[in-house]
Write an enzyme that holds these catalytic residues in place. Structure first.
Site, PDB file in Angstrom:
ATOM      1  N   CYS A 100      -2.236  -9.386  15.273  1.00 20.95           N
ATOM      2  CA  CYS A 100      -3.542 -10.016  15.480  1.00 20.95           C
ATOM      3  C   CYS A 100      -3.391 -11.531  15.691  1.00 20.95           C
ATOM      4  O   CYS A 100      -2.880 -11.962  16.713  1.00 20.95           O
ATOM      5  CB  CYS A 100      -4.442  -9.670  14.297  1.00 20.95           C
ATOM      6  SG  CYS A 100      -6.163  -9.932  14.642  1.00 20.95           S
ATOM      7  N   TYR A 101      -3.768 -12.336  14.695  1.00 22.18           N
ATOM      8  CA  TYR A 101      -3.601 -13.795  14.826  1.00 22.18           C
ATOM      9  C   TYR A 101      -2.147 -14.133  15.138  1.00 22.18           C
ATOM     10  O   TYR A 101      -1.844 -15.008  15.940  1.00 22.18           O
ATOM     11  CB  TYR A 101      -4.024 -14.470  13.520  1.00 22.18           C
ATOM     12  CG  TYR A 101      -3.980 -15.982  13.532  1.00 22.18           C
ATOM     13  CD1 TYR A 101      -5.054 -16.709  14.036  1.00 22.18           C
ATOM     14  CD2 TYR A 101      -2.879 -16.681  13.042  1.00 22.18           C
ATOM     15  CE1 TYR A 101      -5.023 -18.100  14.048  1.00 22.18           C
ATOM     16  CE2 TYR A 101      -2.847 -18.069  13.044  1.00 22.18           C
ATOM     17  CZ  TYR A 101      -3.923 -18.774  13.539  1.00 22.18           C
ATOM     18  OH  TYR A 101      -3.894 -20.145  13.556  1.00 22.18           O
ATOM     19  N   LYS A 156       1.774  -3.622  -8.419  1.00 19.08           N
ATOM     20  CA  LYS A 156       1.349  -2.807  -9.568  1.00 19.08           C
ATOM     21  C   LYS A 156       1.811  -1.349  -9.461  1.00 19.08           C
ATOM     22  O   LYS A 156       2.319  -0.788 -10.425  1.00 19.08           O
ATOM     23  CB  LYS A 156      -0.187  -2.850  -9.647  1.00 19.08           C
ATOM     24  CG  LYS A 156      -0.755  -2.253 -10.899  1.00 19.08           C
ATOM     25  CD  LYS A 156      -0.728  -3.265 -12.007  1.00 19.08           C
ATOM     26  CE  LYS A 156      -1.332  -2.758 -13.269  1.00 19.08           C
ATOM     27  NZ  LYS A 156      -1.394  -3.823 -14.278  1.00 19.08           N
ATOM     28  N   GLU A 163      -1.081  -1.889   9.441  1.00 22.53           N
ATOM     29  CA  GLU A 163      -0.984  -1.672   7.992  1.00 22.53           C
ATOM     30  C   GLU A 163      -2.196  -0.947   7.424  1.00 22.53           C
ATOM     31  O   GLU A 163      -2.162  -0.454   6.294  1.00 22.53           O
ATOM     32  CB  GLU A 163      -0.793  -3.027   7.275  1.00 22.53           C
ATOM     33  CG  GLU A 163      -1.974  -3.990   7.317  1.00 22.53           C
ATOM     34  CD  GLU A 163      -2.061  -4.824   8.597  1.00 22.53           C
ATOM     35  OE1 GLU A 163      -1.405  -4.452   9.587  1.00 22.53           O
ATOM     36  OE2 GLU A 163      -2.801  -5.823   8.613  1.00 22.53           O
ATOM     37  N   ASP A 219       1.989  -3.525 -17.614  1.00 19.25           N
ATOM     38  CA  ASP A 219       3.021  -4.481 -17.204  1.00 19.25           C
ATOM     39  C   ASP A 219       3.946  -4.884 -18.355  1.00 19.25           C
ATOM     40  O   ASP A 219       5.163  -4.818 -18.236  1.00 19.25           O
ATOM     41  CB  ASP A 219       2.380  -5.745 -16.594  1.00 19.25           C
ATOM     42  CG  ASP A 219       1.496  -5.399 -15.416  1.00 19.25           C
ATOM     43  OD1 ASP A 219       1.699  -4.316 -14.846  1.00 19.25           O
ATOM     44  OD2 ASP A 219       0.602  -6.202 -15.084  1.00 19.25           O
ATOM     45  N   HIS A 265      -4.272  -3.804  13.527  1.00 21.88           N
ATOM     46  CA  HIS A 265      -3.615  -3.839  12.215  1.00 21.88           C
ATOM     47  C   HIS A 265      -2.899  -2.520  11.909  1.00 21.88           C
ATOM     48  O   HIS A 265      -3.549  -1.554  11.507  1.00 21.88           O
ATOM     49  CB  HIS A 265      -4.657  -4.123  11.125  1.00 21.88           C
ATOM     50  CG  HIS A 265      -5.172  -5.523  11.176  1.00 21.88           C
ATOM     51  ND1 HIS A 265      -4.541  -6.564  10.547  1.00 21.88           N
ATOM     52  CD2 HIS A 265      -6.233  -6.057  11.833  1.00 21.88           C
ATOM     53  CE1 HIS A 265      -5.196  -7.676  10.788  1.00 21.88           C
ATOM     54  NE2 HIS A 265      -6.227  -7.408  11.571  1.00 21.88           N
ATOM     55  N   GLY A 307      -5.053 -13.377  10.569  1.00 16.31           N
ATOM     56  CA  GLY A 307      -5.724 -14.447   9.832  1.00 16.31           C
ATOM     57  C   GLY A 307      -7.109 -14.687  10.387  1.00 16.31           C
ATOM     58  O   GLY A 307      -7.417 -14.246  11.506  1.00 16.31           O
TER      59      GLY A 307
END
Ligand code: XMP
Length: 509
Positions: free
Chosen positions: A83-84, A365, A172, A227, A170, A56
């Site tokens: 991290c945060y 998505k 990710e 969608d 991170h 964050g």
């Protein structure tokens, strides 16, 4: 979704959705919630198998910094602070965090203990993606250090007994060399049996729909986009003859798209209502040049048509919507960045007397596209690029007529064909043609050619919030221009739009 899962608490990082996606890519269900989650509810949740505290932008020592209910640490499930999130663990459990003097940002080399839980199977020296200024200078008593960098002593920490872990980088982000392995190592600690694989998810989605609608009728409005098409297809599989699909053809889709939607759904065993309202839309748009007015008119006309159709239908209890996970996160976790919301032509009137059913609200998505594939939908439908609700009306500058839309459809088809011929599509996220409204003089053979100026637009982007124009090579552009002028009568000149967003927007209106 009734599956064992990992909960990601949102502390506002721009990467928080990515964490969830990566975990799902590793075959485990994950969801993102506001960091202020009610721990009492989590206590009774037998499906909760692990928690990740996201990064964050705040500093843990700021007065109104996002915090954590320390009862979370007693839930007895593995926890990973990123991290945060790691700084929060340290601050709350007796460590110390201070403001750093140098921002550690971007690719950063670290040294790790490969015997540790998180780093096993990785390399002693590895590259990670960092983005922090504050740093941990003291870790809580029960913790050991398992990674460091040149500037930061505590890059990785773990409390093996309590299964609480922290990393300052991170995992990710793709730049982190062993990011997926590190997340997998954490997942292994969570001991999850259920798997997240679209092939298995389909059955659950279908069962959920059947349970929810209990034999009642469902109405589904098709917009031509991915969608709503996937929702309708899924519903068709789940409840077949109890589904009514409505498709309002406003004449503003790309070439052949309306035809494809009609063919696809006519081939299914469902009631299909086609409202051919092109004339009505063009009549309402006649002489309207202002982009915002165009959007409002299209939205209102769509609702008018839809209202008319649905009021003639009896026995409908449910209205299906193609809400996807990004929309849910938007409204559910106030911490996440707000992405520009657009009026969607598929947006339906709020006063309809139906219960809402949103079968794909847990999916990203790309998972929706995957679901479409698993359901056997044709690739040209599942792979459709994003398309604005108001359709080609906002790509025909100034007033919109059927003739102008038809000309634009022809040009647009050439642009799409040519770009799709390239395997990497020039990394284009969206690519289309615009009828600029300007006219220009040209020459074809010996004849003066006074005609339309069309623009080619191709952008790379992640979510449409910002975008860069694609560096399409000159030969490809030249080929497109030649084809357009030769094949589409009425066009005199082709230009390429080299505006990025910001300062431009993706659409011209
Ligand atoms: P802009 O032009 O704002 O577009 O940079 C960002 C993304 O949003 C799409 N877009 C819309 N989508 N209804 C929609 O459903 C709309 O009114 C609308 N306007 C723009 C645009 O195609 C791009 O992907």
């Amino acid at each position: 979704m009734k599956k064992e899962y990992i909960l990601v608490l949102d502390y506002g990082s721009q990467y928080n959705q990515l964490i969830v996606r990566r975990i799902r890519e590793l075959g485990v269900y994950a969801k993102l919630v506001h960091h202020n989650v009610d721990v009492e509810i989590l206590k009774d949740d037998a499906l909760l198998k692990g928690i990740i505290l996201s990064g964050g932008p705040n500093s843990v020592y700021e007065e109104d910094a996002f915090t954590i209910d320390t009862a979370i640490f007693d839930l007895n499930v593995p926890i990973l602070g990123i991290c945060y999130g790691m700084q929060l663990i340290c601050q709350k459990l007796g460590g110390e965090v201070i403001p750093g003097t140098v921002k550690e940002f971007g690719k950063t080399a670290i040294e790790v203990n490969t015997n540790s839980t998180l780093f096993k199977g990785t390399n002693e020296h590895q590259i990670t993606w960092m983005s922090h200024t504050d740093k941990v200078i003291k870790i809580p008593d029960s913790y050991v250090k398992v990674a460091h960098s040149k500037n930061t002593e505590f890059v990785g920490i773990e409390d093996k007994d309590n299964k609480i872990f922290g990393i300052q980088f991170h995992p990710e982000v793709t730049h982190t060399e062993y990011g997926m392995r590190i997340l997998q190592n954490f997942i292994d600690e969570c001991k999850i049996k259920d798997t997240w694989k679209m092939e298995n998810v389909v059955d659950e989605l279908i069962n959920n729909i059947r349970e929810e609608v209990q034999g009642d009728r469902v109405l589904c409005a098709l917009s031509g986009g991915v969608d709503s098409s996937v929702v309708a297809y899924l519903l068709a599989k789940a409840i077949g003859s109890n589904l009514t699909c409505v498709f309002v053809d406003h004449g503003l889709l790309r070439k052949n798209e309306a035809k494809q939607v009609i063919e696809l759904f006519k081939s299914l065993n469902v009631e299909f209502i086609l409202a051919e309202e092109q004339e009505l839309f063009f009549k309402k748009l006649r002489g309207v040049c202002d982009p915002e007015r165009k959007r409002k008119i299209i939205g209102a006309t769509f609702i008018e048509v839809f209202d008319k159709i649905s009021s003639g239908l009896d026995n409908i209890k449910f209205l299906a919507q193609g809400t996807i996970y990004a929309d849910v996160i938007e409204s559910g976790t106030k911490t996440a960045q707000t992405i520009k919301s657009h009026h969607n032509v598929g947006g339906l009137p709020a006063n309809l007397q139906f219960k809402l059913i949103e079968p794909i609200r847990d999916l990203f998505k790309d998972e929706v596209r995957n679901l479409g594939r698993v359901l056997g939908m044709p690739e040209h439908i599942v792979n459709r690029q994003p398309f604005p609700g108001p359709g080609l009306a906002i790509r025909v500058l100034n007033d919109v007529t059927a003739e102008k839309v038809s000309l634009l459809q022809d040009v647009d088809e050439i642009v799409r064909n040519e770009i799709e011929k390239k395997d990497d599509k020039f990394n284009a996220w969206q690519y289309f043609a615009v009828l600029t409204g300007a006219k220009s003089v040209g020459v074809i053979g010996d004849m003066r050619n006074y005609g339309e100026v069309v623009a080619i637009r191709a952008v790379s982007s992640i979510d449409g919030m910002s975008a860069d124009f694609c560096r399409i090579d000159y030969d490809a552009l030249a080929h497109m221009a030649t084809r357009i002028i030769n094949e589409v009568p009425g066009v005199a000149r082709v230009v390429y739009d080299i505006t990025s967003k910001p300062p431009g927007t993706i659409e011209w209106e």
